[in-house]
Design an enzyme around this catalytic site. Sequence first.
Site, short mmCIF file in Angstrom:
data_model
loop_
_atom_site.label_atom_id
_atom_site.label_comp_id
_atom_site.label_asym_id
_atom_site.label_seq_id
_atom_site.Cartn_x
_atom_site.Cartn_y
_atom_site.Cartn_z
N SER A 212 0.84 -1.19 0.00
CA SER A 212 0.00 0.00 0.00
C SER A 212 0.89 1.26 0.00
O SER A 212 1.75 1.37 -0.86
CB SER A 212 -0.96 -0.05 1.19
OG SER A 212 -1.98 0.88 1.04
N ASP A 337 -8.40 -5.21 -4.58
CA ASP A 337 -7.73 -4.19 -3.78
C ASP A 337 -8.64 -2.98 -3.50
O ASP A 337 -8.51 -2.32 -2.47
CB ASP A 337 -6.51 -3.67 -4.54
CG ASP A 337 -5.18 -4.13 -3.93
OD1 ASP A 337 -5.13 -4.34 -2.70
OD2 ASP A 337 -4.21 -4.27 -4.68
N HIS A 456 -7.85 -5.40 -0.19
CA HIS A 456 -6.62 -4.68 0.11
C HIS A 456 -6.03 -5.21 1.42
O HIS A 456 -6.76 -5.40 2.39
CB HIS A 456 -6.95 -3.19 0.25
CG HIS A 456 -5.75 -2.32 0.24
ND1 HIS A 456 -4.81 -2.35 -0.76
CD2 HIS A 456 -5.32 -1.37 1.11
CE1 HIS A 456 -3.87 -1.46 -0.50
NE2 HIS A 456 -4.15 -0.85 0.63
#
Length: 555
Positions: A212, A337, A456
């Site tokens: 991320s 995600d 995610h």
Amino acid sequence: MMVKLGLLVAVAVLLETVSAASLDVVYTEGGMVKGDSIRIGLFRRMDVFRGIPFADVPGRFQKPQRHPGWDGVLKATEFKPRCMQVNLLMSETRGSEDCLYLNIWVPHDKSVSRDLPVMVWIYGGGFLAGGSMGANFLDNYLYDGQEIADRGNVIVVTLGYRVGTLGFLSTGDSDLPGNYGLWDQQAAIAWVHRNIRSFGGDPDNVTIFGESAGGASVNFQTLTPHNKGLFKRAISQSGVALSPWAINENPGNFAKEIAQKVNCPTDASMAACLKMTDPQALTLAGGLSIISSPDNPLVNNLLLSPVVDGDFLPDEPSKLFHNAAEVDYIIGVNDMDGHVFTAVDVPSINSHLVDTPIEDVRRLLAAYTKEGGQTASDEAFATYTNSWGQNPNKETIKRTIVDIGTDYIFLIPSQAALYLHAANASTSRTYSYFFSQPNRMGGIGKPYPSWMGADHADDLQYVFGKPFTTPLGYWPSHRDVSRYMINYWTNFAKTGDPNKGESVPATWPEFTSSGHKYLEINSKMDKNYVREELRLPFLRFWGSALPKLSKILKE
Ligand SMILES: *[C@@H]1O[C@H](CO)[C@@H](O)[C@H](O)[C@H]1NC(C)=O
Ligand SMILES: *[C@@H]1O[C@H](CO)[C@@H](O)[C@H](O)[C@H]1NC(C)=O
């Protein structure tokens, strides 16, 4: 009896001394450190160092400085605080400004390890939060380096870096240039390069990896000219420097908003006032306080991010990939995600009862394609509904919302980064993956829909070996995917080729400019999971809709 006991003691002492090695006291540039040594097998031990300072306590809105050093032996057995940040509810702060520390895991067999490959982890959290100093959520220590270090026989390092206002506030000029958190990461990487040999590591065999905002950070570290020769390889999981949230192009406006919140003037004395303001007030002022909707998506409100400052980043990220030409690079995303983000903007996507109106698809696309106006938004709608047919069912509409978020926030920018890296790679290699292990909360009677893929951050538990550390929480198939990922990741860290070393279920081909091959990763994977041209029609669309990506994705 006496004799028996004596024998036992003798055996125990013998095991203690000859069974496996340990580093004991280590000399670093700042002074001596001593960590803990844990037995993890008959002939295997792990040295764990917690809370080694890699820089001095940072000055407010300043680059990190070298640590002055210490006398005697520093006990590196306790985690230090994480960098100051807002809590989950954004109502309070936690952590400290004194937070530039790192942790190290070193595995040993019968003799002390030497020249081990090194993997340096950079956490995510939207540049607003995150930490690698102990428990992350509910006592679970997500970023414990032990499983990777043991299974891959590598050294794992995790670091702290400033986040939120204290890490990234920028006026867009030399008053408050920004990027302090990126400089912290860089200082830690440089420290590892200078000191890791004393821990049994090979300073010429360093891989940085992150997820991320940590994945984007990894990309920034490959693009800055300040890291030449400090690491060889990189892995960006679900985040690159080209992601729409990774750079704030107009930081000055947000600096003024923060100034107003903490009662500082917004004129020439703003920076001086901000520097004297209470760090907790500054941190709270940087917390997210928006009501997101399909017209104002969450991701467009992440404003405390890196900036093009003319120093750490001499230019826009897309113009700096020549700096990564010698770095082997794995870049990948999760198949859903975008789920956790779009679920905030359009909560109905998770509802088993409430339908998601088609209008929400239109609104979300209009917000994401704002730059291109009505034309881009219409074209976007046509592209995403092309396969719908006459009457899309409820599930199709919900899944389309997740696809849109996944593409815009993560997937398309990751493909652009792969294109640029592959085109510039001289001696290095490029690899692309698509992680699709379904989230464990999807299904009938569960919080998420049954079509749920990998959300995610779902990849983290597998990369950090949680199915092995907490086996009761997982099925054997979860241990398979965890083993696959750790093997690919650590093989790559050792050789630059994820296939060389421990066994893997499929040979992962390179991503090249002429063949856009990628590997799909999940527990069922086999050699048929090598694929190519990930989401090509959507890549083409975004290449034409977003001016910044158009040159990169034109083929
Ligand atoms: C290499 O990267 C630069 C940015 O540093 C980019 O402008 C260029 O297009 C890339 N080279 C090729 C051959 O694509
Ligand atoms: C890195 O480590 C691996 C495994 O220990 C080794 O084979 C390799 O020669 C090392 N050096 C480089 C530069 O890759």
